[in-house]
Motif scaffolding. Structure first.
Motif, short mmCIF file in Angstrom:
data_model
loop_
_atom_site.label_atom_id
_atom_site.label_comp_id
_atom_site.label_asym_id
_atom_site.label_seq_id
_atom_site.Cartn_x
_atom_site.Cartn_y
_atom_site.Cartn_z
N SER A 130 0.97 -0.90 -0.07
CA SER A 130 -0.07 0.38 0.13
C SER A 130 0.78 1.72 -0.01
O SER A 130 2.34 0.79 0.07
CB SER A 130 -1.47 0.10 1.62
N GLU A 131 0.21 2.26 -0.19
CA GLU A 131 1.11 3.84 -0.01
C GLU A 131 1.69 3.63 1.89
O GLU A 131 3.33 4.34 1.08
CB GLU A 131 0.17 4.74 -0.34
N SER A 132 0.82 3.07 2.62
CA SER A 132 2.39 3.20 3.22
C SER A 132 3.02 1.50 3.64
O SER A 132 4.12 1.46 4.78
CB SER A 132 0.66 2.88 5.02
N GLY A 133 3.20 0.97 2.77
CA GLY A 133 4.42 0.21 2.64
C GLY A 133 3.59 -1.04 2.96
O GLY A 133 2.19 -1.56 2.53
N HIS A 134 4.58 -2.17 3.47
CA HIS A 134 4.75 -3.45 2.98
C HIS A 134 3.47 -3.70 4.41
O HIS A 134 3.54 -2.85 5.09
CB HIS A 134 5.48 -4.19 3.26
N THR A 135 1.92 -4.23 3.61
CA THR A 135 0.93 -4.36 4.96
C THR A 135 0.58 -6.23 4.86
O THR A 135 0.79 -6.87 3.97
CB THR A 135 -0.46 -3.51 4.41
N TYR A 136 0.38 -6.31 5.62
CA TYR A 136 -0.44 -7.91 6.11
C TYR A 136 -1.77 -7.80 7.04
O TYR A 136 -1.33 -7.56 8.00
CB TYR A 136 0.95 -8.46 7.46
N SER A 137 -2.64 -8.01 6.57
CA SER A 137 -4.08 -8.17 7.14
C SER A 137 -4.15 -9.63 7.95
O SER A 137 -4.02 -11.16 6.97
CB SER A 137 -5.08 -8.30 5.90
N LEU A 138 -4.22 -9.66 8.89
CA LEU A 138 -4.62 -11.18 10.07
C LEU A 138 -6.38 -10.79 10.31
O LEU A 138 -6.17 -9.89 11.31
CB LEU A 138 -4.03 -11.36 10.30
N GLU A 139 -7.23 -11.67 9.83
CA GLU A 139 -8.12 -11.65 10.09
C GLU A 139 -8.07 -13.01 11.52
O GLU A 139 -7.35 -13.61 11.41
CB GLU A 139 -9.54 -12.74 9.58
N VAL A 140 -8.65 -12.93 13.07
CA VAL A 140 -8.30 -13.63 13.98
C VAL A 140 -9.54 -14.33 14.46
O VAL A 140 -10.58 -13.61 14.85
CB VAL A 140 -7.68 -13.34 14.78
N TYR A 141 -9.97 -15.89 15.01
CA TYR A 141 -11.04 -15.98 15.32
C TYR A 141 -10.98 -17.19 15.96
O TYR A 141 -9.86 -18.11 15.98
CB TYR A 141 -12.44 -16.99 13.72
N GLY A 142 -10.97 -16.64 17.39
CA GLY A 142 -11.46 -18.40 18.22
C GLY A 142 -9.85 -17.14 18.80
O GLY A 142 -9.55 -16.55 19.85
N ASN A 143 -9.41 -18.87 20.15
CA ASN A 143 -9.11 -18.57 21.52
C ASN A 143 -7.75 -18.19 20.97
O ASN A 143 -6.78 -19.12 20.58
CB ASN A 143 -8.96 -19.92 22.40
N CYS A 144 -6.58 -16.87 21.49
CA CYS A 144 -5.40 -16.44 21.15
C CYS A 144 -4.32 -16.90 21.74
O CYS A 144 -3.13 -16.07 21.61
CB CYS A 144 -5.84 -14.67 20.55
N ASP A 145 -5.06 -18.06 22.96
CA ASP A 145 -3.62 -18.55 23.29
C ASP A 145 -2.58 -18.72 22.33
O ASP A 145 -1.14 -19.06 22.87
CB ASP A 145 -4.27 -19.64 24.67
#
Length: 308
Positions: free
Chosen positions: A231-246
């Motif tokens: 993107s214009e702001s640089g390298h980007t990683y979009s991460l959708e998270v579902y569930g227990n984050c342990d």
């Protein structure tokens, strides 16, 4: 605008890239994915792009993805030239799309993902014009590639955490326990598109640009959907998270390995998660000494309306 202006709406192709990009820059807080993704998105038959053109100039644009077996049309990457804001150009574009795209009767729903910086959509949802499906908290971190490399080489996920293939995702969607726990809204978002938990969507969710990771213990307790783009702001990683984050650190190892195939600089990671899990992610990222970034859209909404 004047009555003499010649206005038309046309379906765009890959060849219209420069005209579409000329409409507006620095959108979505500088994290606009369309410049990087436009050409690849246009290669898929379920995607269609439409532009409003005035006197030969592209002034508004909307991308539409048909999902759920063609029953849902998701509006994406919308934009309008600043000079034409407030003249109803974008509204005319969306009305044209609804009339022509939905005329065959197969599309039953219209969906969109937007941030709280879109007051018109916020008001439309509050009025009941759209049904709120999901409310997602957004937290952002900057990670340099050296730290990503160290983590991905020094941490090894357990046997319960792995990259999911189509069969794995199909099994998860068929499990009432997994769906009720991870996806109570009966939707999964990947690459800014909400999908129903249908087998027909799996080839769209698992694509050349996405990485789906799951933790089974014994059934899925955490699923993450990652997509890299520039993107214009640089390298980007979009991460959708579902569930227990342990197990989020184990997931990050695999997502970092994915991102490092494309990027050798600093990456901005956008986590989209349940509000209750945001603090867990924050604690884990702080322990790994990754830097938090303030953004202008800490909340996004996934909404839908019945077309008929």
């Amino acid at each position: 605008m004047s009555d003499l202006d010649k206005t038309e709406v046309r379906r765009v192709s890959e060849a219209d890239y420069d005209d579409v990009m000329s409409i507006r820059s620095t959108l979505y807080g500088g994290y606009d994915y369309l410049p990087f993704s436009y050409r690849s998105l246009m290669t898929h038959s379920h995607n269609e792009g439409y532009a409003a053109v005035i006197n030969g100039k592209f002034v508004a644009f909307c991308f539409v993805s048909k999902v759920d077996g063609g029953e849902t049309a998701v509006s994406r990457a919308s934009r309008v030239n600043k000079q034409y804001e407030g003249f109803g150009v974008y509204k005319a574009l969306t009305l044209f799309i609804e009339k022509h795209l939905f005329s065959d009767g197969t599309v039953l729903n219209g969906a969109v993902v937007y941030s709280e910086r879109n007051p018109k959509m916020v008001i439309a949802t509050s009025r009941g014009e759209y049904t709120l499906l999901m409310k997602r908290t957004v937290i952002v971190y900057k990670v340099d590639c050296e730290k990503m490399t160290v983590l991905s080489q020094g941490t090894h996920p357990t046997k319960h955490t792995q990259i999911l293939n189509a069969v794995d995702l199909e099994t998860a969607f068929k499990s009432s326990k997994v769906c009720s726990t991870l996806f109570p809204e009966e939707r999964i978002v990947c690459n800014k598109v909400p999908y129903r938990l249908k087998e027909s969507n799996i080839p769209l969710i698992i694509s050349e640009v996405s990485l789906i990771v799951g933790t089974t213990d014994p059934e899925c307790s955490l699923i993450t959907c990652g997509v890299y783009y520039r993107s214009e702001s640089g390298h980007t990683y979009s991460l959708e998270v579902y569930g227990n984050c342990d197990f989020i650190k184990e997931h990050l190892v695999l997502h970092f390995q994915h991102a490092l195939q494309c990027c050798h600089k600093e990456v901005v990671i956008h986590f989209f998660c349940n509000e209750n899990e945001a603090s867990k992610i924050g604690i884990e990222m702080k322990e790994m000494k990754f830097r938090n970034v303030d953004i202008q859209f800490p909340t996004v909404f996934v909404v839908e309306k019945k077309i008929k």
